[in-house]
Design a protein around this motif. Sequence first.
Motif, PDB file in Angstrom:
ATOM      1  N   ASP A 130       0.813  -1.214   0.000  1.00 56.36           N
ATOM      2  CA  ASP A 130       0.000   0.000   0.000  1.00 56.36           C
ATOM      3  C   ASP A 130       0.851   1.271   0.000  1.00 56.36           C
ATOM      4  N   GLU A 131       2.188   1.146   0.133  1.00 51.12           N
ATOM      5  CA  GLU A 131       3.074   2.308   0.073  1.00 51.12           C
ATOM      6  C   GLU A 131       3.705   2.495  -1.303  1.00 51.12           C
ATOM      7  N   ILE A 132       3.515   1.515  -2.200  1.00 44.17           N
ATOM      8  CA  ILE A 132       4.061   1.620  -3.557  1.00 44.17           C
ATOM      9  C   ILE A 132       3.165   2.520  -4.394  1.00 44.17           C
ATOM     10  N   ILE A 133       3.752   3.557  -5.006  1.00 46.34           N
ATOM     11  CA  ILE A 133       2.987   4.478  -5.849  1.00 46.34           C
ATOM     12  C   ILE A 133       2.990   3.988  -7.293  1.00 46.34           C
ATOM     13  N   PHE A 134       4.183   3.745  -7.843  1.00 49.28           N
ATOM     14  CA  PHE A 134       4.273   3.116  -9.163  1.00 49.28           C
ATOM     15  C   PHE A 134       5.659   2.510  -9.338  1.00 49.28           C
ATOM     16  N   ILE A 135       5.773   1.616 -10.315  1.00 44.96           N
ATOM     17  CA  ILE A 135       7.037   0.946 -10.627  1.00 44.96           C
ATOM     18  C   ILE A 135       7.305   1.133 -12.116  1.00 44.96           C
ATOM     19  N   GLU A 136       8.525   1.533 -12.427  1.00 43.28           N
ATOM     20  CA  GLU A 136       8.924   1.752 -13.822  1.00 43.28           C
ATOM     21  C   GLU A 136      10.030   0.778 -14.192  1.00 43.28           C
ATOM     22  N   SER A 137       9.956   0.221 -15.395  1.00 50.85           N
ATOM     23  CA  SER A 137      10.939  -0.746 -15.857  1.00 50.85           C
ATOM     24  C   SER A 137      11.697  -0.209 -17.059  1.00 50.85           C
ATOM     25  N   SER A 138      13.034  -0.515 -17.090  1.00 51.37           N
ATOM     26  CA  SER A 138      13.868  -0.132 -18.225  1.00 51.37           C
ATOM     27  C   SER A 138      15.094  -1.039 -18.263  1.00 51.37           C
ATOM     28  N   MET A 139      15.242  -1.818 -19.320  1.00 50.26           N
ATOM     29  CA  MET A 139      16.425  -2.659 -19.521  1.00 50.26           C
ATOM     30  C   MET A 139      16.687  -3.584 -18.331  1.00 50.26           C
ATOM     31  N   ARG A 140      15.690  -4.331 -17.915  1.00 51.22           N
ATOM     32  CA  ARG A 140      15.795  -5.293 -16.805  1.00 51.22           C
ATOM     33  C   ARG A 140      16.116  -4.649 -15.464  1.00 51.22           C
ATOM     34  N   THR A 141      15.909  -3.358 -15.365  1.00 49.22           N
ATOM     35  CA  THR A 141      16.043  -2.638 -14.100  1.00 49.22           C
ATOM     36  C   THR A 141      14.703  -2.001 -13.780  1.00 49.22           C
ATOM     37  N   CYS A 142      14.254  -2.143 -12.550  1.00 46.05           N
ATOM     38  CA  CYS A 142      12.980  -1.551 -12.145  1.00 46.05           C
ATOM     39  C   CYS A 142      13.200  -0.542 -11.028  1.00 46.05           C
ATOM     40  N   ILE A 143      12.505   0.560 -11.105  1.00 51.01           N
ATOM     41  CA  ILE A 143      12.528   1.584 -10.063  1.00 51.01           C
ATOM     42  C   ILE A 143      11.199   1.527  -9.322  1.00 51.01           C
ATOM     43  N   VAL A 144      11.257   1.206  -8.022  1.00 57.61           N
ATOM     44  CA  VAL A 144      10.044   1.161  -7.191  1.00 57.61           C
ATOM     45  C   VAL A 144       9.916   2.500  -6.476  1.00 57.61           C
ATOM     46  N   ASN A 145       8.888   3.256  -6.823  1.00 63.69           N
ATOM     47  CA  ASN A 145       8.632   4.557  -6.203  1.00 63.69           C
ATOM     48  C   ASN A 145       7.585   4.384  -5.108  1.00 63.69           C
ATOM     49  N   THR A 146       7.985   4.681  -3.867  1.00 60.63           N
ATOM     50  CA  THR A 146       7.077   4.544  -2.738  1.00 60.63           C
ATOM     51  C   THR A 146       6.816   5.913  -2.113  1.00 60.63           C
ATOM     52  N   ILE A 147       5.971   5.960  -1.109  1.00 61.83           N
ATOM     53  CA  ILE A 147       5.682   7.223  -0.435  1.00 61.83           C
ATOM     54  C   ILE A 147       6.889   7.726   0.344  1.00 61.83           C
ATOM     55  N   ARG A 148       7.894   6.858   0.560  1.00 63.22           N
ATOM     56  CA  ARG A 148       9.069   7.240   1.339  1.00 63.22           C
ATOM     57  C   ARG A 148      10.278   7.560   0.464  1.00 63.22           C
ATOM     58  N   ASP A 149      10.521   6.725  -0.571  1.00 64.88           N
ATOM     59  CA  ASP A 149      11.720   6.887  -1.376  1.00 64.88           C
ATOM     60  C   ASP A 149      11.588   6.051  -2.639  1.00 64.88           C
ATOM     61  N   SER A 150      12.655   6.072  -3.466  1.00 62.75           N
ATOM     62  CA  SER A 150      12.693   5.254  -4.669  1.00 62.75           C
ATOM     63  C   SER A 150      13.813   4.224  -4.535  1.00 62.75           C
ATOM     64  N   TYR A 151      13.576   3.006  -5.046  1.00 63.86           N
ATOM     65  CA  TYR A 151      14.529   1.919  -4.881  1.00 63.86           C
ATOM     66  C   TYR A 151      14.727   1.217  -6.217  1.00 63.86           C
ATOM     67  N   THR A 152      15.986   0.883  -6.514  1.00 60.87           N
ATOM     68  CA  THR A 152      16.336   0.248  -7.784  1.00 60.87           C
ATOM     69  C   THR A 152      16.479  -1.258  -7.616  1.00 60.87           C
ATOM     70  N   LEU A 153      15.787  -2.006  -8.479  1.00 62.35           N
ATOM     71  CA  LEU A 153      15.864  -3.460  -8.490  1.00 62.35           C
ATOM     72  C   LEU A 153      16.570  -3.890  -9.768  1.00 62.35           C
ATOM     73  N   LYS A 154      17.547  -4.772  -9.638  1.00 59.62           N
ATOM     74  CA  LYS A 154      18.315  -5.225 -10.791  1.00 59.62           C
ATOM     75  C   LYS A 154      17.822  -6.600 -11.278  1.00 59.62           C
ATOM     76  N   LYS A 155      17.889  -6.796 -12.586  1.00 56.12           N
ATOM     77  CA  LYS A 155      17.611  -8.088 -13.211  1.00 56.12           C
ATOM     78  C   LYS A 155      16.266  -8.676 -12.801  1.00 56.12           C
ATOM     79  N   VAL A 156      15.251  -7.872 -12.927  1.00 56.99           N
ATOM     80  CA  VAL A 156      13.903  -8.335 -12.622  1.00 56.99           C
ATOM     81  C   VAL A 156      12.938  -7.688 -13.602  1.00 56.99           C
ATOM     82  N   SER A 157      11.891  -8.399 -13.958  1.00 50.66           N
ATOM     83  CA  SER A 157      10.923  -7.887 -14.928  1.00 50.66           C
ATOM     84  C   SER A 157       9.650  -7.416 -14.240  1.00 50.66           C
ATOM     85  N   LEU A 158       8.919  -6.531 -14.904  1.00 54.47           N
ATOM     86  CA  LEU A 158       7.628  -6.080 -14.374  1.00 54.47           C
ATOM     87  C   LEU A 158       6.667  -7.261 -14.235  1.00 54.47           C
TER      88      LEU A 158
END
Length: 244
Positions: A151-179
């Motif tokens: 419930d704290e995740i606002i949106f997730i963006e994917s680019s070249m097998r990297t995902c950015i998880v944008n939450t109400i607190r901060d943004s976090y980078t995930l490597k080698k994972v798909s949407l």
Amino acid sequence: MKNILVAEDDIKQCENLKKMLYMIDAEFNIHEAQDKDQALKISNNVHIDLFFIDISLKNSSGLELALDLRKISRYEFSWMVFLTTHVEYLTQAFKQAHCYDYIVKPYDKDEIISMIKKFSAHAKNNSVQEKERKSVFLDLKSGVSMKFYIDEIIFIESSMRTCIVNTIRDSYTLKKVSLKNILKLINCNYIIQSYKSFLVNINYIKFIEKIDSRLSELYFEKSSKKALLGYKFKNSVLEKLKGK
């Protein structure tokens, strides 16, 4: 509530407060600091549940320490109690650092017992609520996973097998994972795909702005960032929004 930090540069006062706290619960883990740097080091190494902060510390003020702690995401809403001999100096502390209470020196045992009981009750309620909240563990990097409350995740963006998880607190980078895999792990009806490279939480959508016949932009509560809405996903997003 187990880990308590007492930031107090008066050794005698610190010992008095520790004795009272141990009388309440002998299993408390009480950490001591005499200045801001020492307190921040402890707070980064140990998750502190409750802070007692002297308004006057060695080489800094307790307010400076509190403001630095508030910049750390896990302490943004943590309980902080200021210790002081001068109540009139606390207005700034309440306004800027959002401390929860204060104690006037010398310490009164009954006042501290009452305060700890109040915080313990809140901690127990919060613990129950957190267990009921849906969460997911996602890999930040090899061997390191982080727990995300969905419930704290606002949106997730994917680019070249990297995902950015944008939450109400901060943004976090995930490597080698798909949407696609993230969507399976989340498995939540209010996190849906809005574009080939975006997952969005419909509960945070503030408004939609059309760019052209095939593409729109999504604006969110609690974030200045935007996501894309493609024509293939537009109807499903709008249906979810109408059903809220």
